[in-house]
Write a protein that holds these residues in place. Structure first.
Motif, mmCIF file in Angstrom:
data_model
loop_
_atom_site.group_PDB
_atom_site.id
_atom_site.type_symbol
_atom_site.label_atom_id
_atom_site.label_comp_id
_atom_site.label_asym_id
_atom_site.label_seq_id
_atom_site.Cartn_x
_atom_site.Cartn_y
_atom_site.Cartn_z
ATOM 1 N N ALA A 1 -70.652 83.736 44.456
ATOM 2 C CA ALA A 1 -69.919 83.114 43.346
ATOM 3 C C ALA A 1 -68.983 82.003 43.802
ATOM 4 O O ALA A 1 -68.009 81.695 43.130
ATOM 5 N N PHE A 2 -69.246 81.368 44.943
ATOM 6 C CA PHE A 2 -68.463 80.225 45.423
ATOM 7 C C PHE A 2 -66.979 80.554 45.623
ATOM 8 O O PHE A 2 -66.130 79.674 45.568
ATOM 9 N N ALA A 3 -66.651 81.818 45.793
ATOM 10 C CA ALA A 3 -65.260 82.271 45.963
ATOM 11 C C ALA A 3 -64.417 82.046 44.723
ATOM 12 O O ALA A 3 -63.192 82.099 44.780
ATOM 13 N N ALA A 4 -65.072 81.830 43.569
ATOM 14 C CA ALA A 4 -64.352 81.502 42.336
ATOM 15 C C ALA A 4 -64.079 82.709 41.448
ATOM 16 O O ALA A 4 -63.333 82.601 40.471
ATOM 17 N N LYS A 5 -64.664 83.866 41.771
ATOM 18 C CA LYS A 5 -64.566 85.025 40.874
ATOM 19 C C LYS A 5 -63.858 86.231 41.496
ATOM 20 O O LYS A 5 -63.534 87.185 40.793
ATOM 21 N N GLU A 6 -63.626 86.186 42.785
ATOM 22 C CA GLU A 6 -63.141 87.375 43.492
ATOM 23 C C GLU A 6 -61.698 87.746 43.170
ATOM 24 O O GLU A 6 -61.289 88.895 43.380
ATOM 25 N N HIS A 7 -60.917 86.796 42.676
ATOM 26 C CA HIS A 7 -59.483 87.063 42.517
ATOM 27 C C HIS A 7 -59.184 88.211 41.548
ATOM 28 O O HIS A 7 -58.169 88.894 41.695
ATOM 29 N N THR A 8 -60.063 88.445 40.583
ATOM 30 C CA THR A 8 -59.797 89.506 39.609
ATOM 31 C C THR A 8 -59.816 90.883 40.261
ATOM 32 O O THR A 8 -58.880 91.679 40.109
ATOM 33 N N ILE A 9 -60.879 91.187 41.008
ATOM 34 C CA ILE A 9 -60.946 92.494 41.657
ATOM 35 C C ILE A 9 -59.943 92.599 42.805
ATOM 36 O O ILE A 9 -59.365 93.664 43.046
ATOM 37 N N LEU A 10 -59.684 91.475 43.488
ATOM 38 C CA LEU A 10 -58.691 91.513 44.569
ATOM 39 C C LEU A 10 -57.285 91.763 44.016
ATOM 40 O O LEU A 10 -56.465 92.419 44.667
ATOM 41 N N ASN A 11 -57.006 91.262 42.832
ATOM 42 C CA ASN A 11 -55.720 91.554 42.199
ATOM 43 C C ASN A 11 -55.576 93.051 41.945
ATOM 44 O O ASN A 11 -54.502 93.636 42.153
ATOM 45 N N GLU A 12 -56.665 93.686 41.525
ATOM 46 C CA GLU A 12 -56.651 95.144 41.329
ATOM 47 C C GLU A 12 -56.422 95.874 42.650
ATOM 48 O O GLU A 12 -55.671 96.847 42.714
ATOM 49 N N LEU A 13 -57.102 95.402 43.699
ATOM 50 C CA LEU A 13 -56.917 96.023 45.014
ATOM 51 C C LEU A 13 -55.468 95.878 45.474
ATOM 52 O O LEU A 13 -54.861 96.842 45.966
ATOM 53 N N LEU A 14 -54.907 94.697 45.308
ATOM 54 C CA LEU A 14 -53.525 94.463 45.725
ATOM 55 C C LEU A 14 -52.554 95.338 44.937
ATOM 56 O O LEU A 14 -51.554 95.816 45.485
ATOM 57 N N ALA A 15 -52.849 95.559 43.670
ATOM 58 C CA ALA A 15 -52.003 96.434 42.855
ATOM 59 C C ALA A 15 -52.003 97.852 43.417
ATOM 60 O O ALA A 15 -50.952 98.507 43.511
ATOM 61 N N GLN A 16 -53.183 98.321 43.818
ATOM 62 C CA GLN A 16 -53.283 99.663 44.383
ATOM 63 C C GLN A 16 -52.573 99.744 45.737
ATOM 64 O O GLN A 16 -51.825 100.688 45.998
ATOM 65 N N LEU A 17 -52.795 98.730 46.582
ATOM 66 C CA LEU A 17 -52.166 98.740 47.901
ATOM 67 C C LEU A 17 -50.646 98.645 47.824
ATOM 68 O O LEU A 17 -49.934 99.183 48.674
ATOM 69 N N SER A 18 -50.142 97.959 46.799
ATOM 70 C CA SER A 18 -48.689 97.766 46.684
ATOM 71 C C SER A 18 -47.947 99.086 46.504
ATOM 72 O O SER A 18 -46.762 99.191 46.832
ATOM 73 N N LEU A 19 -48.661 100.079 45.996
ATOM 74 C CA LEU A 19 -48.032 101.387 45.798
ATOM 75 C C LEU A 19 -47.668 102.035 47.126
ATOM 76 O O LEU A 19 -46.782 102.881 47.194
ATOM 77 N N LYS A 20 -48.373 101.615 48.199
ATOM 78 C CA LYS A 20 -48.153 102.210 49.514
ATOM 79 C C LYS A 20 -47.277 101.349 50.420
ATOM 80 O O LYS A 20 -46.915 101.758 51.517
ATOM 81 N N GLN A 21 -46.954 100.131 49.967
ATOM 82 C CA GLN A 21 -46.233 99.197 50.830
ATOM 83 C C GLN A 21 -44.729 99.415 50.749
ATOM 84 O O GLN A 21 -44.170 99.551 49.661
ATOM 85 N N THR A 22 -44.086 99.413 51.900
ATOM 86 C CA THR A 22 -42.625 99.469 51.912
ATOM 87 C C THR A 22 -42.043 98.070 51.754
ATOM 88 O O THR A 22 -41.016 97.886 51.126
ATOM 89 N N ASP A 23 -42.714 97.072 52.357
ATOM 90 C CA ASP A 23 -42.319 95.675 52.167
ATOM 91 C C ASP A 23 -43.363 95.026 51.261
ATOM 92 O O ASP A 23 -44.533 94.919 51.611
ATOM 93 N N LYS A 24 -42.957 94.618 50.070
ATOM 94 C CA LYS A 24 -43.903 94.150 49.053
ATOM 95 C C LYS A 24 -44.357 92.710 49.263
ATOM 96 O O LYS A 24 -45.202 92.218 48.521
ATOM 97 N N ARG A 25 -43.809 92.017 50.237
ATOM 98 C CA ARG A 25 -44.175 90.613 50.442
ATOM 99 C C ARG A 25 -45.619 90.517 50.921
ATOM 100 O O ARG A 25 -46.006 91.099 51.921
ATOM 101 N N THR A 26 -46.426 89.760 50.187
ATOM 102 C CA THR A 26 -47.848 89.626 50.521
ATOM 103 C C THR A 26 -48.255 88.161 50.468
ATOM 104 O O THR A 26 -47.945 87.452 49.507
ATOM 105 N N ILE A 27 -48.960 87.727 51.498
ATOM 106 C CA ILE A 27 -49.412 86.336 51.604
ATOM 107 C C ILE A 27 -50.937 86.311 51.618
ATOM 108 O O ILE A 27 -51.571 87.097 52.320
ATOM 109 N N ALA A 28 -51.522 85.409 50.839
ATOM 110 C CA ALA A 28 -52.966 85.187 50.874
ATOM 111 C C ALA A 28 -53.258 84.043 51.837
ATOM 112 O O ALA A 28 -52.645 82.974 51.740
ATOM 113 N N VAL A 29 -54.180 84.267 52.767
ATOM 114 C CA VAL A 29 -54.563 83.247 53.748
ATOM 115 C C VAL A 29 -56.065 83.034 53.629
ATOM 116 O O VAL A 29 -56.843 83.962 53.858
ATOM 117 N N GLY A 30 -56.480 81.819 53.254
ATOM 118 C CA GLY A 30 -57.897 81.553 53.075
ATOM 119 C C GLY A 30 -58.371 80.380 53.895
ATOM 120 O O GLY A 30 -57.680 79.357 53.991
#
Length: 302
Positions: A135-164
């Motif tokens: 999908a030309f990397a144009a569609k992945e952000h929706t499911i990755l946002n869900e993943l990040l939401a789940q991971l944030s529950l376990k993070q002590t430091d909430k700062r997250t950077i996307a590197v592409g």
């Protein structure tokens, strides 16, 4: 055949000699995440920040990458002594480029783990172990946002950077709208696809370029139609012009796939631009000892 060439990452020829070890041998765990309201799933690697206790006296994590392209050869290396660990807390989401996979970003992950950050590295759709359509990397952000939401529950430091890197920079840019992403680093980001395709084929395969150059516009249109992606969806310029989050945009002066001039219209003060000298497109996946001052001075401002 032409559409297949443009839309199938399996025809990609790697330009970089990357880490040969298995992810599990250097502390990565493989996971799968599936979206709540769709059938989409992604596979990703995850690893924690390094601790000084992980390395006996005298040892340290390092990487050494050899890359060719743009008429140059680059050897990028960096060693990170344990005394320099834990200078920047948080999580980094690493996004590979066209034809890559989560594994190609392990060298980049080593750097961020030494900084003190946990790392998450997914396969983009149609790459690596992904079972989703390209999908030309144009569609992945929706499911990755869900993943990040789940991971944030376990993070002590909430700062997250996307590197592409390259095509993955589009996903990183799309994720700037996520409340779970605080900033982004874009490494040799891809131009809008109809422009990138014209540079990609001669760069990657002069033979294929000769075969298809007269049909390229038709090939691009058909490829994007098949993927149900519009050209506008692959253009990160307008998104960066309006972003309200910090972005570090890294280019090379000789990179024809991501030329600095393409980004000159971005005047947003939140977008800091850095140009590394005489670096091939693929080599910008990682930082060497001369690059880190630029990267780390930006990180410290977050």
């Amino acid at each position: 055949m032409g559409s297949y060439v443009m839309s199938n990452p399996d025809v990609y020829l790697s330009e970089a000699e990357l880490i040969k070890v298995k992810p599990s041998e250097i502390g990565f765990e493989k996971n799968t995440f599936c979206a709540a309201n769709s059938s989409q799933c992604i596979t990703y690697l995850a690893a924690s920040a390094y601790q000084t206790s992980d390395f006996p006296t005298g040892s340290a994590p390092y990487y050494n990458l050899h890359a060719t392209g743009n008429g140059v050869e680059n050897t990028i290396s960096h060693r990170m002594p344990p005394a320099t660990f834990n200078r920047f807390k948080g999580t980094v989401l690493l996004l590979h480029g066209y034809g890559g996979s989560k594994e190609v970003m392990m060298a980049t992950a080593i750097y961020f783990r030494a900084l003190g950050m946990d790392v998450v590295i997914p396969d983009l759709f149609g790459h690596g172990e992904s079972t989703e359509a390209f999908a030309f990397a144009a569609k992945e952000h929706t499911i990755l946002n869900e993943l990040l939401a789940q991971l944030s529950l376990k993070q002590t430091d909430k700062r997250t950077i996307a590197v592409g890197h390259s095509m993955g920079a589009l996903t990183a840019t799309n994720l700037l709208s996520s409340k779970y992403i605080n900033a982004a680093i874009l490494l040799a980001p891809m131009m809008s696809f109809e422009l990138a395709a014209k540079e990609y084929l001669p760069y990657k395969s002069p033979l294929l370029n000769k075969l298809f150059q007269n049909q390229l516009d038709d090939i691009v249109n058909q490829t994007m139609t098949n993927a149900k992606v519009t050209v506008q969806e692959t253009d990160l310029l307008y998104k960066l012009k309006g972003t309200e989050k910090p972005v570090l945009l890294i280019n090379s002066n000789i990179d024809t796939l991501s030329p600095p001039a393409y980004f000159s219209s971005i005047q947003n003060e939140l977008v800091e631009k850095v140009v590394f000298k005489n670096r091939s497109h693929s080599s910008l996946m990682v930082f060497d000892s001369n690059d880190i001052s630029e990267v780390e001075s930006w990180l410290l401002k977050l």
